[in-house]
Design an enzyme around this catalytic site. Structure first.
Site, mmCIF file in Angstrom:
data_model
loop_
_atom_site.group_PDB
_atom_site.id
_atom_site.type_symbol
_atom_site.label_atom_id
_atom_site.label_comp_id
_atom_site.label_asym_id
_atom_site.label_seq_id
_atom_site.Cartn_x
_atom_site.Cartn_y
_atom_site.Cartn_z
ATOM 1 N N ASN A 1 -36.554 27.235 25.734
ATOM 2 C CA ASN A 1 -35.641 26.423 25.012
ATOM 3 C C ASN A 1 -36.446 25.154 25.255
ATOM 4 O O ASN A 1 -36.647 24.325 26.022
ATOM 5 C CB ASN A 1 -34.627 26.289 25.947
ATOM 6 N N GLU B 1 -32.874 26.451 20.820
ATOM 7 C CA GLU B 1 -32.497 24.949 20.533
ATOM 8 C C GLU B 1 -33.589 24.367 19.646
ATOM 9 O O GLU B 1 -34.216 23.215 19.917
ATOM 10 C CB GLU B 1 -32.496 24.157 21.596
ATOM 11 N N ASP C 1 -32.097 31.352 26.508
ATOM 12 C CA ASP C 1 -31.321 30.579 27.435
ATOM 13 C C ASP C 1 -29.811 31.026 27.743
ATOM 14 O O ASP C 1 -29.159 30.891 26.677
ATOM 15 C CB ASP C 1 -31.278 29.169 26.723
ATOM 16 N N ASN D 1 -27.498 30.053 29.882
ATOM 17 C CA ASN D 1 -26.545 29.258 30.298
ATOM 18 C C ASN D 1 -25.711 29.778 31.543
ATOM 19 O O ASN D 1 -24.520 29.579 31.673
ATOM 20 C CB ASN D 1 -25.748 28.621 29.474
ATOM 21 N N ASP E 1 -32.866 30.608 32.240
ATOM 22 C CA ASP E 1 -33.657 31.377 31.193
ATOM 23 C C ASP E 1 -33.975 32.674 31.705
ATOM 24 O O ASP E 1 -34.503 32.666 32.876
ATOM 25 C CB ASP E 1 -34.676 30.435 30.890
ATOM 26 N N ASP F 1 -36.206 19.794 28.784
ATOM 27 C CA ASP F 1 -35.690 20.126 30.223
ATOM 28 C C ASP F 1 -35.705 21.643 30.627
ATOM 29 O O ASP F 1 -35.444 21.996 31.893
ATOM 30 C CB ASP F 1 -34.203 19.651 30.363
ATOM 31 N N HIS F 2 -36.201 22.308 29.992
ATOM 32 C CA HIS F 2 -36.557 24.032 30.389
ATOM 33 C C HIS F 2 -37.936 24.193 30.170
ATOM 34 O O HIS F 2 -38.828 23.604 29.721
ATOM 35 C CB HIS F 2 -35.815 24.871 29.045
#
Length: 258
Positions: free
Chosen positions: A7, A34, A149, A151, A220, A249-250
């Site tokens: 991501n 994303e 991802d 989530n 992930d 941030d991933h």
């Protein structure tokens, strides 16, 4: 054979990092989530120069997914069939590999915001629709990988604070049950096929020194079908890109198959 998922939290911002990572890790396929750009802005030329063709499904400002591949891609499906959705969240393609065709499903799962919210209800509907899609895809393509991802932190060990965050978003019983339902279709969490360092995560909040303090979540994932399970050599999180200036941030998750 290597497949990765990442991501990137804006491909426009992170394209130089993606190209640098691919130069250092020339994987066979990379699933991106994303993208946060429309299809007309997708950097096909830069990726082709790096040796990758791409199937993309973009959306301005939000969401967006793509599969980058060193091998021919065909039979591309965008989003979940029979699930009306304005958000660009899944892209599926067949990769023509020397070992035979492999079906790759790249998904950016719904975040869900908070239990009890309208967005959480949408997440649960979306997860059920994804299960139906995966069941059908597995029937047609036994060699299948589901990456992205999710989530969802599927177990307590996938969260830096499992007690404090219990039944909050990414940690709810409903989300975890859907993750287990995907496994029950005939998929395996490749990361958990191997001994891993404790406190292994793939996402860290930008705030409160999340990465520096390793206050992370493993959300992930790469799931492999039963037909591929015996071919899995390794599955790791590459934390290095999270140390970049202006990182996502991933971090990427990397699967190795023989």
């Amino acid at each position: 054979m290597k497949i990765a998922t990442w991501n990137v939290n804006s491909l426009t911002v992170r394209l130089p990092q993606v190209l640098a990572w691919l130069a250092a890790h020339p994987v066979d396929a990379l699933c991106l989530q994303e993208l946060k750009l429309s299809d007309d802005k997708f950097p096909h030329a830069a990726l082709k120069e790096a040796g990758y063709e791409a199937a993309a499904f973009g959306q301005r400002t939000y969401n967006g997914v793509a599969i980058l591949s060193r091998h021919p891609l065909h039979a591309v499906v965008r989003n979940i069939p029979a699930f009306g959705d304005e958000q660009a969240r899944t892209i599926t393609a067949t990769l023509d590999l020397p070992t035979g065709p492999l079906r790759l499903l790249n998904a950016y799962f719904v975040n869900g915001q908070a239990p009890g919210s309208e967005k959480f209800a949408y997440k649960l509907r979306w997860l059920q629709a994804l299960q139906d899609m995966v069941r059908a895809e597995l029937a047609a393509h036994p060699r299948l990988v589901l990456a992205g991802d999710f989530n969802v932190a599927p177990q307590d060990r996938d969260s830096f604070d499992p007690e404090g965050l219990r039944e909050t978003i990414h940690h709810t019983s409903e989300e975890r049950a859907h993750f287990q339902a995907l496994l029950a279709l005939g998929l395996t969490d490749a990361f958990r096929m191997f001994e891993q360092p404790e406190n292994s995560y793939s996402w860290w909040d930008y705030r409160m020194l999340g990465f520096q303090k390793n206050r992370g979540l493993r959300i992930d994932h790469i799931l492999v079908s039963d037909a591929l399970r015996s071919s899995v050599n390794a599955c790791v999180v590459d934390r290095a890109p999270r140390k970049n200036p202006q990182p996502s941030d991933h971090a990427p998750v990397l699967l190795s198959l023989h």
